[in-house]
Each structure stands twice: as C-alpha cells, then as structure tokens.
Design an enzyme around this catalytic site. Structure first.
Site, PDB file in Angstrom:
ATOM      1  N   ASP A 477      11.877 -38.196  21.372  1.00 45.91           N
ATOM      2  CA  ASP A 477      10.821 -38.577  20.433  1.00 45.91           C
ATOM      3  C   ASP A 477      11.392 -38.717  19.017  1.00 45.91           C
ATOM      4  OD1 ASP A 477       8.261 -39.130  19.570  1.00 45.91           O
ATOM      5  OD2 ASP A 477       7.356 -37.320  20.397  1.00 45.91           O
ATOM      6  N   ASP A 547       0.666 -44.003  21.582  1.00 48.49           N
ATOM      7  CA  ASP A 547      -0.140 -42.802  21.795  1.00 48.49           C
ATOM      8  C   ASP A 547      -1.584 -43.168  22.112  1.00 48.49           C
ATOM      9  OD1 ASP A 547       1.824 -40.939  21.546  1.00 48.49           O
ATOM     10  OD2 ASP A 547       1.367 -40.369  19.473  1.00 48.49           O
TER      11      ASP A 547
HETATM   12  C1  DGJ Z   1       4.406 -38.137  19.834  1.00 54.09           C
HETATM   13  C2  DGJ Z   1       4.456 -38.723  21.213  1.00 54.09           C
HETATM   14  O1  DGJ Z   1       4.090 -40.061  21.175  1.00 54.09           O
HETATM   15  C3  DGJ Z   1       3.569 -37.913  22.137  1.00 54.09           C
HETATM   16  O2  DGJ Z   1       3.564 -38.491  23.418  1.00 54.09           O
HETATM   17  C4  DGJ Z   1       4.040 -36.497  22.185  1.00 54.09           C
HETATM   18  O3  DGJ Z   1       5.297 -36.418  22.785  1.00 54.09           O
HETATM   19  C5  DGJ Z   1       4.075 -35.918  20.776  1.00 54.09           C
HETATM   20  N1  DGJ Z   1       4.809 -36.754  19.877  1.00 54.09           N
HETATM   21  C6  DGJ Z   1       4.668 -34.559  20.789  1.00 54.09           C
HETATM   22  O4  DGJ Z   1       4.799 -34.045  19.530  1.00 54.09           O
END
Ligand code: DGJ
Length: 728
Positions: A477, A547
């Site tokens: 991430d 997301d």
């Molecule tokens: C952002 C990501 O897009 C999510 O899927 C998740 O992993 C969060 N970060 C975790 O902090």
C-alpha cells in the site's frame, strides 16, 4: 515486425502489427516525423511534406537565405523538439550549460538496429526484440541524445524513449528531459484523459483540443489518482468501435506530463515524460540520463481497438513474465470487515467461514504490526503486534494454512508514523528539511527513498518478515503523497532531482523485495488506485482499483481504467452492504458480477455468514473460475457506456473466439420500458455459439447483429451474465 532504413531517402520504416511509423533524416539532418497510423507501403512519402502556416519564422541557423523549401525547425513534424533555434513549440529537451548557454541542436549522427531491446537502468520498461536506436548529436557542443524505438508483431504499439548523454566538456543541468515527441497531421482532435480522486479513480473525460497546449500531469511525485499517465488522442468522430485512436501510456510512477500542442501550422505535436515543473538534473561530463518509456498505441477500430492493443502490449511485454496469463489468488481480505479492530479469533472466524468455497488466500490487511490500533501510529515497525495477535503471525498463518488456504499480508513500506520506533530512532529517514515542520498525510510521513541507507533498512525489515513466515501474497500500500521534497542526504544542487530519484527508489525497493521473493504474489495499492500506472504493473500484476467498492460506482471506475489497462490488472472485491463508501445496497450477485470483471476477491465480514451466503460464495467462485482465463487473456469489448446510458456492458472474448462472456448491468429499474437489446461484439461471424439461457444455438453474425434482449429481474442495480461457447 520490421525496421528498415532506406539509405537513399533516409526514411526509417517501423512496421508492427497493422501499423507503420515512419520518419526520415531531412536535408538539415533533422529527424523529421512522417507518419504514424494504419500500415502503409514503403513509398517515398517525403514528396507529401507540407509546411502549413507560421508567423515570424526563424530559419535554421546558418542556412543560406535563398534556400528553397521548408527551412525552419518550427515547420518540421518532430521526433525530438529542442529549444532556442527557431522551434517555438514545446521542446522535449531543455538544458543549461556551465556558461549559462541554453542552446542545443540535436541532429542526426548515426543509427543502429539492436537485435534485443535493452532494459532501462532502474526503470521498468517493455520487453521486446529488434530495436532502432537513432543517435542525435549537437555538432557544436557534443551533447547527444539517443532515440529508441521498438515495434511488435502481435500488438499495434511502439515503445519509445530517449537517452540524453553529456558528451560536452562540462557539467550540464538538464532542465527538461522528456521521453519522446512525434506529430499528428491535424490539430482538431479530441483528447481523452482519466481524471479522478480518492475513491473516484480514472473517470473518463473527453474534450476537444485546438491551438495551444492541452496537457495532463502530476506534480505529486507519484502518478496519482488525479490524472493517470495516459492520454488518448482521437478524431472528433471516433467512437468506441470506429475511427482513429492513439493511446499514449507512460511507464512511470512519479510526476509526469503529457502534452498535445495544436500548432498554427495545423499539426499536433505530442510530447511528454518526467514533469519538469520541479526537475533539474545535474549531468556531469560523460554521464547519461535515461528517460522512462512511453507506449504509443494506434487503432483504426476506435477506442475499443486502442484499448485492446494496449492490453495486449502490457500483458505480453510489460507485466513480469512470471505472472503473464497465470491464475491469480482469490482472496478474502479483512479490511472492510474489521479495519484496525481484530484479534486472532475474529480473523480465524472470517477465514473459517469461507473454507472450501474456492477462496484460496486469506489476506491480513493493515494493523497487524507495531503499535497500530489506528492510522496514527506504527508504520515502519514491521514486527507483529503481539497485543493483538497472540502467538504472532505464526499462529494465524498456521490456522489459515490448516484450512487449506494461503496467507497474505499488508505492508506500507514507503511510510513511517511519527509515533513509531523507527521514527524515534531515525527521524532523518523521513522526507523533509531540518528547519520546518512536515505536513501529515493520513497522519503519517514518508520515508526518503532517494537514500540508499533508508532503502536498505526497509528491504531488511520487510524481507525479514517474508523470510520468517509462510507468506504467499503481499498487498503493498501507499497512502499519501510527498511534501517537503527535500533529502537530507543530497547536495543543494541536486534537490530538484528528488521527484525522479523517488521513483528510482521505489523501483529499487520493488526489485529488492518483489523480485527477491519470486514465490510471493504482490498486489499494488495506493489508498485505492492512486498509483495505478504501467511501471507499477511490472512489479504488481494487479493493483487495488479503488477503495470505492460499490458496484454502481465501480462500473465507471472499471470502465475508465479499462481504457488503458487490462482487466487482469484490476483488483476488484465483493464487499459489504450497505457499501462503506456510498451507503448503497446492491445484491450479492451484482457485486460479484461486477467484481468478477477483474482479478476478483472478497472483502466482507464472513464471520456471520449463513449457510446460504457460503453457498452463494461457492457458486460465484466456481463461476469466476469458468471465466478466469477470459479475464486474464481475453479481448475486451465495452458494449455499453455507463456515462451515457442507464446500462454498462463488458464483453470479453477469447483470442480464438471460441468463448466469451457478456456482463450486462442496468442501473435503475423502471416499468413499462422501451425494449433494450444488449450489443454482442467480438465473436466470429461464421462460428456457431451456445448462449446461457437459450436452448437454440446462433451464428456469431446473428448474435452480433441482433443482440440480446435484456431480461433483468425487477429492481435497481441488476446484472445479467451470458456465456458464449462455440458449438463444433
Ligand atoms: C488503503 C487501501 O486502499 C485499503 O484497501 C486498506 O488496505 C487501507 N489502506 C489500510 O490502511
């Protein structure tokens, strides 16, 4: 595929699948663009040159005033535009010599054809075979530039880049070092870009260009969700299925720019590369600077054709070969189910509930390490949070393995929290100056990846966890963007190198973590899909698309993303309802049908699964497995555009056209409607197919001309899936 040079006309012809790219070395030694488009004969098209209008024309330095013909750099369609000698268009290169002189005149010196395409030092690029290198040189000061061109037999794309070489006697400051330029014959195209934001990535925008520069860029030291490093230039009559479409996709993950400049001469100069708004590279005598590569795609079959060429190029030549065409993990991820609030029992219950469904990997997301109970602390401390996970990672991993599933883990290697052991021990590892407070982004700082010692630390810490545990999947991430671009580890006259050096640092990190763990599957992520770019795809064959997991919103996001990127690169999960981002409720079937148009997975609290839920998941995973090969390798036809109608349609057809899937979606239900036929595309007209839901078989020509009448169930946000199979 062939690269030929006619020694008489000095024309280079590059022929790829259905395309020709041609340029020549003109009477002044200038690399002059001639043509890029549908394949043409190797005729002497120099006679078709024309200069167009201009004003206050400056002649090429030193030429006789009485010389006939076109005699200004401004008038030559360019393979590489430069500054200061009468070309007032966007230069591809700008520099400052040690005496302050900023002139450079890059003219033909020689060429060579390499049998293998060389890689770029430290930056991902396309693989390939025969490659043309044209050496350009400034005859006065010795500064040089090599232009690289590669074409392909099985996709209508060209890979291009430039390498700048300081063969002068002094240090040169590179103020701009773009990767390419080329010209298109008109200046009234439409420009399509993919704009967005967090949870709204890669939405399609189409606007006409005319005179002046139409440009898209990122200034964030990342490719960003704001504007993807992709631009399409199309005739204003081009549709999804018909017309000329050029796709320009930059293989780069830091600040970039792509420009289409409509000139008064009636042409368009296309150029771009590393964004020079905050770039200055000190190039010492004898050094070279390699720029990122651009993929230039062409199709006369509209935007759909352009996308299919880009998809083939990325799947066959960009994504790391060990992933090409390979089946992907089907994950259950705990993020939306628990966020930071979990313990062993909760995680085990989530995993246990999907035992035997075909979901094969349990992914433990953010919160497993350091003091990480919220997003305010812990980043950088890559050791397990035993308070939350008694028995450490070993306990949960062995439980997951005992269910017959693999284990995946979340990292955010480029970041550090102020409240972390790492930051307390090494505050200087964070990006920033020593005299100013830093900006927070998601309550965290960024590590200075331009420094080797910082990268060494990260590599050791992450690889230790991977070495000591049975981990087969990693989610990488990246949740904020750079501020205070400054490295405590670099001299003052090299600070404007920061943004590019950050990209080089990310690639180095990936080489040393991703490529040194070849048995682990790595997925990219950036607070959703904010670093969804071709360079990251080299390391991460799939990237978390957004997301925003709401099926309705995903029809737009996945539609836009598919303009440039293959379906197999989009990680898409079936998630919780009411959806955590939009609050919308859609059926589990709809969520699955839309999420199955990519690298699918699940992200919901399965610990309260009923028998029926489990059965539904089993059925969906089985259905996904039936179409997985299509998703990985098939040709995409976007048959309905959610931007312009109540519907969305993606049809994916196998390369041999023996099977296909059409996923059709209706946004709002209503009564007593006009009849709606879904378009069927990409089949073989002469083949006979069976179609889900029909007892009869049909010729491809019938299906593609009649279409399929939509028979949605009552309700909003409904999907239908049709599988087509050739009947022999
Ligand atoms: C952002 C990501 O897009 C999510 O899927 C998740 O992993 C969060 N970060 C975790 O902090």
């Amino acid at each position: 595929m062939s690269i030929t040079f006619n020694t008489e006309s000095k024309i280079f012809y590059l022929d790829g699948k259905n395309i020709t790219y041609a340029f020549f070395i003109n009477e002044y030694g200038y690399a002059e663009h001639l043509y890029f488009g549908k394949q043409i004969g190797h005729d002497d098209i120099r006679s078709m040159r024309s200069s167009g209008a201009g004003s206050f024309i400056a002649t090429i330095p030193g030429i006789d005033l009485n010389t006939k013909g076109i005699k200004s750099y401004q008038h030559f369609p360019s393979e590489l535009s430069f500054f200061g000698t009468g070309d007032y268009r966007e230069p591809a290169v700008m520099l400052t010599h040690s005496n302050g002189d900023r002139l450079v005149e890059l003219l033909y010196d020689s060429y060579e054809i390499l049998s293998e395409k060389p890689a770029i030092g430290g930056i991902p690029s396309m693989r390939g075979g025969e490659t043309l290198v044209v050496h350009l040189k400034d005859k006065i000061n010795g500064f040089a530039c090599d232009l690289y061109y590669t074409v392909y037999d099985d996709c209508s794309v060209l890979a291009r880049r430039a390498v700048y070489k300081n063969f002068t006697d002094n240090t040169v400051m590179l103020d701009r070092a773009y990767s390419f330029s080329f010209s298109l014959p008109r200046n009234d195209y439409d420009v399509i870009s993919l704009y967005g934001a967090w949870a709204k990535e890669r939405h399609v925008e189409r606007a006409p260009m005319r005179h002046g520069v139409t440009s898209i860029d990122s200034k964030r030291t990342t490719s960003s969700a704001t504007l993807n490093p992709f631009m399409a230039i199309v005739d204003n009559t081009t549709t999804e299925e018909f017309g000329n479409a050029y796709g320009i996709s930059l293989i780069y993950s830091s600040s970039y720019v792509l420009k289409a400049e409509g000139t008064s001469g009636g042409r368009t100069l296309v150029t771009g590369g590393i964004n020079d708004f905050d770039f200055r590279w000190k190039l010492c005598k004898g050094e070279m600077f390699e720029t990122p590569e651009v993929i230039l795609a062409y199709s006369c079959d509209g935007l759909g054709g352009m996308s299919r060429e880009l998809h083939d190029a990325m799947r066959n030549y960009l994504i790391n070969p060990r992933y090409v065409g390979k089946s992907r993990p089907i994950v259950i991820n705990n993020w939306e189910a628990t966020y930071f609030n979990f313990d062993n029992d909760k995680l085990k219950a989530i995993a246990k509930a999907v035992e035997g469904t075909g979901i094969d990997t349990f992914v433990l997301d953010d919160g497993w390490f350091g003091k990480r109970d919220s997003d305010k602390s812990g980043l950088g401390d890559w050791f397990v949070n035993e308070g939350k996970l008694q028995g450490g990672l070993k306990e949960i991993i062995s439980y997951v393995n005992s269910l017959g599933m693999k284990f995946g883990l979340w990292f955010e290697p480029e970041m550090v929290s102020e409240d972390s052991e790492l930051f307390r021990a090494h505050p200087d590892y964070a990006i920033g100056t020593s005299d100013r407070p830093r900006c927070y982004g998601r309550n965290q700082y960024m590590l200075d990846l331009t420094r080797e010692d910082v990268r060494d630390h990260i590599v050791d810490a992450v690889n230790k966890v991977l070495r000591e545990n049975n981990i087969q999947y990693v989610k990488w991430d990246y949740n904020r963007n750079v501020t205070e671009s400054y490295s405590l580890g670099r001299e003052s006259d090299r600070q404007a190198e920061f943004s590019h050096r950050y990209a080089l640092g990310v690639y180095d990190l990936c080489e040393r973590i991703v490529n040194s763990n070849p048995d682990i599957f790595f997925e990219g992520c950036s607070g959703g899909g904010a670093r969804f770019d071709p360079a990251m795809l080299y390391y991460f064959p799939q990237i978390w698309t957004s997301d925003d997991t709401d099926a309705e919103e995903r029809t737009f996001i996945q539609y836009g993303t598919s303009l440039a990127y293959p379906l197999s690169t989009m990680s898409c999960h079936v998630s919780i309802v009411p959806n955590h981002q939009t609050g919308r409720i859609t059926s589990i079937e709809t969520r699955a049908d839309i999420a199955h148009l990519g690298a699918t997975g699940y992200e919901l609290d399965t610990s309260d699964y009923s028998d029926e839920d489990k059965e539904a998941t089993c059925k969906q995973v089985e259905e996904y497995k039936q179409i997985e090969t299509l998703i990985l390798n098939g040709d995409l036809y976007r048959t309905e555009d959610p931007h312009t109608s109540n519907f969305f349609g993606f049809m994916v057809v196998s390369k041999d056209k023996s099977e296909a899937i059409l996923t059709a979606y209706r946004r709002m239900g209503s009564v007593n409607n006009e009849v709606k036929y879904f378009k069927v595309s990409g089949l073989d007209e002469s083949k006979t197919y069976s179609v889900t839901g029909y007892d009869a078989t049909f010729k491809g020509s019938t299906l593609m001309n009649v279409g399929l009448p939509a028979a949605f169930k009552k309700g909003d946000f409904m999907t239908l899936r049709y599988l087509f199979k050739e009947v022999l």
